[in-house]
Design an enzyme around this catalytic site. Sequence first.
Site, mmCIF file in Angstrom:
data_model
loop_
_atom_site.group_PDB
_atom_site.id
_atom_site.type_symbol
_atom_site.label_atom_id
_atom_site.label_comp_id
_atom_site.label_asym_id
_atom_site.label_seq_id
_atom_site.Cartn_x
_atom_site.Cartn_y
_atom_site.Cartn_z
ATOM 1 N N ASN A 119 13.365 64.746 23.031
ATOM 2 C CA ASN A 119 12.816 63.664 23.859
ATOM 3 C C ASN A 119 11.451 63.513 23.505
ATOM 4 O O ASN A 119 10.394 64.300 23.527
ATOM 5 C CB ASN A 119 12.939 63.852 25.471
ATOM 6 C CG ASN A 119 12.566 62.577 26.235
ATOM 7 O OD1 ASN A 119 13.432 61.808 26.095
ATOM 8 N ND2 ASN A 119 11.411 62.734 26.956
ATOM 9 N N TYR A 157 3.668 60.814 29.576
ATOM 10 C CA TYR A 157 3.551 61.387 30.904
ATOM 11 C C TYR A 157 1.896 61.668 31.038
ATOM 12 O O TYR A 157 1.397 62.342 30.131
ATOM 13 C CB TYR A 157 4.098 62.533 31.159
ATOM 14 C CG TYR A 157 5.615 62.733 30.804
ATOM 15 C CD1 TYR A 157 6.578 61.760 31.572
ATOM 16 C CD2 TYR A 157 6.157 63.557 29.627
ATOM 17 C CE1 TYR A 157 7.833 61.712 30.954
ATOM 18 C CE2 TYR A 157 7.517 63.415 29.569
ATOM 19 C CZ TYR A 157 8.172 62.539 30.101
ATOM 20 O OH TYR A 157 9.565 62.564 29.710
ATOM 21 N N ARG A 158 1.270 61.000 31.885
ATOM 22 C CA ARG A 158 -0.346 61.174 31.962
ATOM 23 C C ARG A 158 -0.463 62.666 31.987
ATOM 24 O O ARG A 158 0.079 63.445 32.410
ATOM 25 C CB ARG A 158 -0.946 60.354 32.888
ATOM 26 C CG ARG A 158 -0.765 60.941 34.374
ATOM 27 C CD ARG A 158 -1.071 59.990 35.462
ATOM 28 N NE ARG A 158 -1.041 60.688 36.693
ATOM 29 C CZ ARG A 158 -0.635 60.124 37.967
ATOM 30 N NH1 ARG A 158 -0.270 58.920 37.806
ATOM 31 N NH2 ARG A 158 -0.669 60.807 39.179
ATOM 32 N N TRP A 198 5.142 65.016 34.556
ATOM 33 C CA TRP A 198 6.400 64.390 34.421
ATOM 34 C C TRP A 198 7.427 64.418 35.665
ATOM 35 O O TRP A 198 7.138 65.577 36.438
ATOM 36 C CB TRP A 198 7.116 65.154 33.109
ATOM 37 C CG TRP A 198 7.517 66.591 33.307
ATOM 38 C CD1 TRP A 198 7.673 67.307 34.442
ATOM 39 C CD2 TRP A 198 7.032 67.208 32.206
ATOM 40 N NE1 TRP A 198 7.452 68.707 34.046
ATOM 41 C CE2 TRP A 198 7.420 68.541 32.505
ATOM 42 C CE3 TRP A 198 6.993 67.160 30.927
ATOM 43 C CZ2 TRP A 198 7.391 69.711 31.750
ATOM 44 C CZ3 TRP A 198 6.784 68.241 29.764
ATOM 45 C CH2 TRP A 198 7.050 69.343 30.376
ATOM 46 N N GLU A 224 14.276 58.864 20.576
ATOM 47 C CA GLU A 224 13.124 58.103 20.449
ATOM 48 C C GLU A 224 12.437 57.858 19.015
ATOM 49 O O GLU A 224 12.210 56.941 18.637
ATOM 50 C CB GLU A 224 11.812 58.505 21.460
ATOM 51 C CG GLU A 224 12.123 58.325 22.860
ATOM 52 C CD GLU A 224 12.839 59.233 23.534
ATOM 53 O OE1 GLU A 224 13.277 59.155 24.720
ATOM 54 O OE2 GLU A 224 13.337 60.321 22.805
ATOM 55 N N ASP A 230 -3.441 54.105 39.375
ATOM 56 C CA ASP A 230 -2.350 54.097 38.653
ATOM 57 C C ASP A 230 -1.762 52.407 38.641
ATOM 58 O O ASP A 230 -2.614 51.481 38.997
ATOM 59 C CB ASP A 230 -0.989 54.763 39.539
ATOM 60 C CG ASP A 230 -0.367 55.490 38.345
ATOM 61 O OD1 ASP A 230 0.203 54.920 37.578
ATOM 62 O OD2 ASP A 230 0.084 56.501 38.821
#
Length: 493
Positions: free
Chosen positions: A183, A187-188, A201, A247, A296
Site C-alpha cells: 500500500n 499521511y502527514r 494514519w 497504487e 488542516d
Amino acid sequence: MAYASFSQFLTALENAGELKRIGVPVATELEITEIADREMKSPGGGKALLIEKPSLDGRVSPIPVAINTMGSRRRMAMALGVGSMDELAHQMQLILKAKPPTGLREAWTLLRQGIDLLHARPRRVSDGPCKEVVHRFEGHAGSEGAAFTLDNIPVLKCWPRDGGRFITLPNVHTRDPETGERNVGMYRMQIYDGATTAMHWQVHKVGARHGKRYYERNERMPVAVTLGGDPAMTFAATAPLPDGLDEVLFAGFVRKKSIDLVKCETVDLEVPADADFVLEGYVQPGEMRAEGPFGDHTGFYTPVDDYPVFHLTAITHRKEPVYPATIVGIPPMEDFYMGSASVQIFLPVFRMNFPEIVDMALPAEGVFHNLVFVSIRKQYPWQAYKIMHGLWGMGQMMFSKYIIVVDEDCDVHNTSEVLFRLCANTDPQRDSTFIKNPCDALDHAQTTPTIGSHMGIDATRKLSGEGYPRLWPELLKMDPAVKERVDEILKSR
C-alpha cells in the site's frame, strides 16, 4: 508521458509558463505558506512555485522547495501526462467495459482503443537515482553524529499554531505482513527531531490496518517514505482506489510506463527508484506520541492526539534533490484540484455500479468529505435515496457528510445552480434523510471522534410515487429558435 524525475516535471511546467521561480530567501516557517496560499487562491490556482533559497532556522538550504505543482486543472493534467482528465476517464471506462483478450487479435483491438496495461506492472531494478547519496543512522538509534538528517530538509511549518514542521506530500509505503499486499498512502508527518516523526494514519486507513497486524504479531513494522519523483506516484497515493488495488500498478497505468522499484537499504521494502528522497525506518507497534495541532484541509486546526512514531534508519536521496510540499487550509487550495481529478477519473467506476449517475462534484467549500453533488437520470420513486446509500457504502465515500442528488439537467460543477435546485425542489422533512456512519477523523464537528451522522437531500423532481400529488412544474427555458435569432441580432449591432 512519464517523467524521469520531479525536476523534469518542474522543467515541463516552466516551459509551459506554469511555474514561477522565487530567488530570494524565504523562511520555511510560515512565509512559504503565505506566498503559496496567495497563489493558490488566485484565479485558476495560480502558478507552481519553486522556492530556490528556502531559509531554515536562519540558514539558506541548498535544497529548493516546490509547491502548488498540481494546483490547477492544467498542471494536474500535465502531472499525469494527459491533455485533460477526460482522457484518463475514457481509458478507465474502456477498461471496465473490456473483456480479457483471448488472442493477439483481441489484444491488438484493445490497444487500438487506447487500453494499454502492458506498463502497469512495476519493474524491479538494482539501483536508482534515489540512492545517489546514502545516509545510514548507525545502530538505528537516532541521528546523533549523522551527516544528514531531517533537520537538513527544508520542511515547512505551515500555520502559526502548528505543533512543528510537517512533511505534507509523503508517499508512505507499507506491506501487509500476512498477504504481502503493498500500500502507498499519504499521511502527514510531524517532525519531532532529526530521526523521528509522527505517522498520522487514521483508523480507517490501510496503513493503520497494516500497523494493527504488526501489533497483533508483536513485530516491528518496516516503513519507507518517498518524496518527489514522478508526480503520477504522488497522485496515486492520494487517489481513492478500491481496496486492494495497488497504487504502484495504478501509477504505471497512468504514466504508461512501468514504475522502477528498488530495494531499500535498511528495511525490506521496495520504493520507486526515481524519488528525490527516501526515508527508511520502522514503526514500533504500541508506541504512540502526541501529534499536532495542524492547520488542516478543513480550514481549522486539528487538535493534539496520539499517533504512531516513525523512527528513521536511513535517508537516501538524489545528488540534487527538490523537496516537494503542499499546504492545506481554507479552500480553494491545491488539494481541491487533486481531489477533482480523482472524481473525474473514477466516475466510470461509480457509473459501473450505478448506471443512472450522470456526473459528480466535490465543491471546494466541502473540503472533500463534507459535501457531494451528484446528478442522475431519474426513472422511479426514491431513486435518489438508492444513490445516497450506495455511495455511502463505497470506500472513502463513507465519510461524505452531505450528499445532494439533482436531476441530470443540473450542472453539478455550478454550485449556484445546485443550490437553486436545492432550495426550489425540496421540502426539508420529506426530502432529507439521516444515517449513522463512520466520519473523517479530522472532522471537529462530531461529538464522538470518527463517528457521526450524515445527511442526504433529494433535490430531484418529485414523482407521484414519492407522495407528491400535483403535476411537477416545468423549468423555465427560452425557445432555442428565439435564442438563435437574438444571437444573430446581437452580432449585427
